[in-house]
Write an enzyme that holds these catalytic residues in place. Structure first.
Site: not given
Length: 264
Positions: A79, A123, A210-213
């Site tokens: 993603h 993913d 958020q930002g660690d994906s």
């Protein structure tokens, strides 16, 4: 920002990014389903990683993490890169401080998203680099025996609910949550066999955000070497009690990842 939409994937678009390793007194950040840049140098309740502690972790310019599968290949979340320009990603490595003059920055040349990826499960993705980043790589788990216990997580994502991003790499440890327990929180949104759950279930307080994906979830193997067990994927908020963090189960896709990497 909506509360608990169906899937809260943990990516941002711009700014430096950090890991939500907040204290039990802090409520951690909600992971945005769409870009939500909040650059900041502030760390709240996290533990800063030492330079060279996790040299395989890299940052992707669209606001995600990743790990060096090979010196010229990054393993990340689908993603994060699905629909991205194959040559439009800059990967930063070799540092915990994203503003360090020692940072190595390399452009992408190819992107391979997991076959059949449709936003639920599967993913994972690979990013080919124009030249190697001369840092140690992170091997992937090929056996589900590593899917339990306590895991290491690290990244530059948001530091609290609705929070800001980080300049320095932060780290934490999270315990495994079994599928049956995780399904009580997520129902059919969870894809058992393709995803792993973690978190301090009843108290929350430690999680990715958020930002660690795309960043790695990893642990030591019998030889004491790090092995990647998961890829940061999604969750309802971040570090909320009864809302585990969800990671792509690497061992399930190890064969597919190896084959795809050999063809990049």
């Amino acid at each position: 920002m909506k509360t608990k939409p169906r899937r809260l994937q943990r990516a941002v678009t711009l700014g430096v990014i950090a890991l939500a390793t907040v204290s039990l007194q802090s409520v951690a950040a909600q992971a945005a389903p769409h870009p939500d840049p909040n650059p900041s140098n502030r760390i709240v309740g996290g533990t800063r990683a030492e330079q060279g502690e996790f040299p395989f972790i890299v940052r992707l310019s669209m606001g995600c993490g990743g790990a060096l599968y090979a010196k010229d290949i990054v393993l990340t979340a689908a993603h994060c890169v699905d629909g991205s320009d194959a040559t439009g990603i800059t990967v930063t490595g070799a540092v915990v401080d994203l503003e360090s003059p020692d940072a190595i920055k390399v452009k992408s040349t190819k992107i391979l998203v997991a076959p059949g990826y449709d936003g639920k499960g599967k993913d994972w993705a690979l990013v080919k680099l124009e030249k190697p980043i001369d840092q140690p790589t992170l091997k992937i788990a090929k056996d589900p025996k590593y899917n339990e216990g306590e895991f290491d997580i690290a990244g530059w994502g948001a530091d609290k609910e609705g929070g800001q991003q980080q300049r320095y790499l932060l780290k934490a440890k999270v315990p495994f949550v079994d599928d049956a327990t995780c399904q009580k929180a997520y129902g059919d949104r969870l894809t058992p066999g393709e995803e792993i759950c973690t978190g301090k279930l009843h108290v929350g307080g430690v999680d990715t955000c958020q930002g660690d994906s795309g960043g790695p979830m990893f642990r030591r193997d019998e030889a004491g070497e790090y092995v990647q067990v998961g890829i940061v994927s999604w969750g309802d908020g971040c570090a909320r009690p009864e809302s585990p963090g969800i990671y792509t189960e690497v061992s399930t896709f190890a064969g597919d990842i190896e084959k795809a990497a050999s063809e990049l």
